[in-house]
Design an enzyme around this catalytic site. Structure first.
Site, PDB file in Angstrom:
ATOM      1  CG  HIS A   1      -4.220  -1.885  -1.994  1.00 18.40           C
ATOM      2  ND1 HIS A   1      -4.952  -0.731  -1.895  1.00 18.40           N
ATOM      3  CD2 HIS A   1      -3.656  -2.086  -0.774  1.00 18.40           C
ATOM      4  CE1 HIS A   1      -4.829  -0.249  -0.671  1.00 18.40           C
ATOM      5  NE2 HIS A   1      -4.053  -1.056   0.025  1.00 18.40           N
TER       6      HIS A   1
ATOM      7  CG  ASN B   1      -5.722   3.475   0.865  1.00 17.94           C
ATOM      8  OD1 ASN B   1      -6.866   3.474   1.318  1.00 17.94           O
ATOM      9  ND2 ASN B   1      -4.823   2.574   1.202  1.00 17.94           N
TER      10      ASN B   1
ATOM     11  CD  GLU C   1      -7.159   0.515  -4.859  1.00 16.38           C
ATOM     12  OE1 GLU C   1      -7.703   1.610  -5.040  1.00 16.38           O
ATOM     13  OE2 GLU C   1      -6.093   0.393  -4.213  1.00 16.38           O
TER      14      GLU C   1
ATOM     15  CB  SER D   1      -0.921   0.015   1.228  1.00 20.19           C
ATOM     16  OG  SER D   1      -0.160  -0.041   2.421  1.00 20.19           O
TER      17      SER D   1
END
Length: 669
Positions: A141, A191, A153, A120
């Protein structure tokens, strides 16, 4: 990837064990590796705890629990990963450690194994750099909790093979996830705006714009969510928010840097006090400023990511609804608030940091279009793909409009011989958008429902009259309006996941997109009445027996595999109707004790007594009267009763029950 039965997971921590649990619960074998027996043992403990919870929630039984546990192999040796077809790395966030690990993995796994990183913090490109085969490295992800959260993701590095990405998208979709594809970029997609949103809440608190309690409450109201930013930081880890903000700041600039008060909170080792109503610096809660800055941050950065071609608007919204559980994605919010208002909000956040307004906001003069339905071509086939898996591909105004546009574009293609309608996720189409109906009823705007249904019937008539071979690929729930879309196609292909039903009379309405007219023409009046009256759930094998489906196949890995599929004569006229079905031929929708003296109806007594009386009688009358008319006139007959049925109290009671989850109690008016 099509035949991968064994997956490798490196890293048995909280994230790695949850990833392993997801694969195990989908029937895959997993090789879980970590550097010591202690870590592996802890990871196995996490998995068992997760499975215990699943058993408590009755998602699995005792036998399934044992089968799942039997599917895992634990090891401290990378060499035991030699036979896996797909591998996910989930070790701690240290770039040098990850790069070294991938070099070691390349020497161990087969040449066909796909290597994924769950990072991440780092770019996939940086992790894959200097490997012998960077083209097979991809970012995957996950979002907390990895075994439960459906979003994943898929990130393409600079060298990632596009076909590998497509294979992974299909692989995850088949295994219960909702994947979105993203280009390599700091923070990826979700994010990238979610972490600054958390950080902006901390800044607002630090600056005295509001208390922790007030900021959370304002955020919940503005975004329609159940947990505000401070509550979310407590749930996922305050230190994780700080770490993520630092990572973004290193690559994107000072706006992303963690607020001082966030750093102080991490250093204290405590969670935020969610009941704290203290406004720092002696001020008072400024609801307007809090709302504007939180919206400006989330919507501005989401627009920034799209403007940079990292991801498209539709995927951002899908990811937000799925991963963050926001009821509306950023671009749905932008459309609802209006572009001018959003530009002002974003500018108020961006200008102090000398960040330009994202192109997508500055260049658009009207609402942002989301691709809820997509038209694609492969070989001599056209594919209409419903792309709202988190909403079960429900039919609303925009979805129906886009369905029509996609069909028109493919139907006009001279090189296209077949058109397939496909739904992403667990549903083909699970009916109409109930919230749309309720909004129209609440606004006393039944004309809106009438226009929607008339437009829908026109679109289905085009599908039904097309000279091309039209197929509905029914891999999942096919309810109500979805059933009616399928009936408009020439062929219906079922899979072991297929479930067909008309639930309308159980929610106070009747099938209005041709269900009361196309069904009897396909399978005969007795069976059509039974299906509409009872709401009976029909599986794939039953669908073929009834004549509702023309073939049963295994779910395809890739929708493009359907290009080579074809069937012969349709099932029309080959139906088998038993004595129970025949008994429904003269059924007028009146439910009383006398009816159930006939054993054919006794089988369905519970279902029939639960139906809305007006809806049931109206549906049966429409089947009877429509059978005497040409299809075109019969469909118009179906439309004429819409306003009357949606004006009943039973319609509001029934439709509301879908939202509340409570059993409807109909009153017959």
């Amino acid at each position: 990837m099509r035949s991968t039965a064994t997956v490798g997971v490196v890293g048995a921590g909280t994230m790695g064990s949850a990833i392993a649990q997801h694969f195990l619960m989908k029937g895959l074998s997993v090789v879980l590796v970590d550097r010591s027996e202690e870590f592996v043992s802890k990871g196995l403990g996490h998995i068992r705890s997760g499975l215990d919870e699943a058993k408590d929630r009755r998602l699995i039984n005792d036998d399934e629990y044992e089968r799942v546990v039997a599917g895992i192999t634990c090891s401290t040796r990378l060499a035991d990963l030699s036979n896996v077809g797909f591998l996910v790395e989930a070790v701690f966030e240290d770039l040098s450690v990850k790069k070294e690990l991938f070099k070691e993995l390349e020497a161990v796994v087969s040449d066909k194994c796909i290597l994924a990183t769950n990072t991440s913090s780092f770019l996939v490109t940086d992790i894959a750099r200097n490997l012998r085969h960077p083209e097979r490295v991809v970012g995957v992800h996950y979002f907390y909790h990895a075994a439960k959260n459906k979003l994943v993701e898929l990130i393409a590095g600079e060298d990632t093979d596009a076909e590998i990405l497509t294979n992974l998208e299909n692989f995850y979709a088949r295994n219960g996830k909702i994947p979105i594809i993203i280009q390599d970029s700091p923070g990826f997609a979700i994010n990238r705006f979610f972490v600054p949103w958390l950080n902006e809440a901390a800044r607002l608190y630090e600056e005295g714009a509001g208390s922790v309690s007030a900021i959370d409450q304002i955020a919940c109201e503005a975004f329609g969510i159940g947990m505000g930013p401070f509550a979310l930081m407590n749930a996922t880890g305050v230190s994780i928010a700080q770490h993520a903000a630092r990572g973004l700041a290193e690559k994107l600039g000072p706006f992303y840097a963690p607020a001082d008060i966030l750093t102080q909170q991490v250093e204290s080792g405590e969670n935020w006090s969610l009941d704290d109503k203290t406004v720092l610096r002696g001020g008072k809660n400024n609801e307007s400023e809090v709302r504007q800055r939180l919206l400006g941050t989330a919507l501005g950065i989401a627009s920034q990511v799209v403007s940079e071609d990292v991801v498209d608007e539709t995927s951002v919204d899908l990811g937000s609804r799925t991963g963050l559980r926001w009821p509306l994605g950023p671009f749905e919010l932008i459309n609802r608030l209006g572009l001018e208002k959003v530009r002002s909000m974003v500018a108020s956040v961006f200008e102090p940091w000398r960040m330009p307004l994202p192109d997508i906001l500055s260049s658009r003069g009207k609402a942002i279009t989301l691709d809820l339905v997509q038209a694609k071509m492969f070989g001599k086939s056209g594919f209409i793909i419903l792309n709202i898996p988190d909403r079960m591909n429900a039919l609303g105004e925009e979805v129906m409009s886009q369905l029509g546009e996609c069909f028109d574009s493919l139907d006009a293609g001279t090189d296209i011989e077949k058109i397939f309608i496909v739904g992403k996720g667990k549903a083909f189409i699970a009916g109409a958008d109930i919230k749309f109906f309720l909004e129209a009823i609440a606004a006393a705007d039944l004309d809106r429902i009438q226009r929607f249904t008339e437009s829908g019937q026109n679109i289905l008539n085009k599908i039904g009259s097309s000279t091309k071979a039209t197929y509905a690929y029914l891999d999942g729930l096919t309810l109500g309006g979805g059933f009616e879309v399928a009936l408009a196609c020439k062929y219906r292909i079922a899979t072991r996941n297929t479930v067909l039903a008309f639930p309308e009379t159980g929610i106070g309405i009747y099938p209005g997109l041709g269900g009361t007219q196309r069904t009897p023409r396909l399978v005969g009046k007795p069976l059509a009445k039974m299906l509409i009256a009872t709401g009976k759930f029909v599986n794939a094998d039953q669908a073929v027996v009834f004549g509702l489906a023309d073939a049963v196949i295994e779910p395809v890995f890739d929708y493009r595999d359907l290009d080579s599929f074809s069937v012969g004569p349709t099932q029309e006229g080959t139906r088998q109707t038993d004595d129970i079905g025949i008994a429904f031929s003269d059924f007028d929708g009146i439910v009383d004790d006398e009816l159930f003296k006939n054993s054919a109806f006794g089988v369905y007594e519970k279902q029939l007594r639960a139906k809305a009386p007006i809806a049931l009688k109206t549906a049966m009358r429409l089947v009877d009267e429509g059978g005497e008319l040409a299809l075109e006139d019969a469909l118009k007959l179906e439309l004429r009763g819409l306003k009357q049925i949606f004006s009943t109290k039973d319609a509001q009671i029934g439709l509301s029950s879908i939202i509340t989850g409570k059993r409807p109690e109909f009153i017959g008016c």
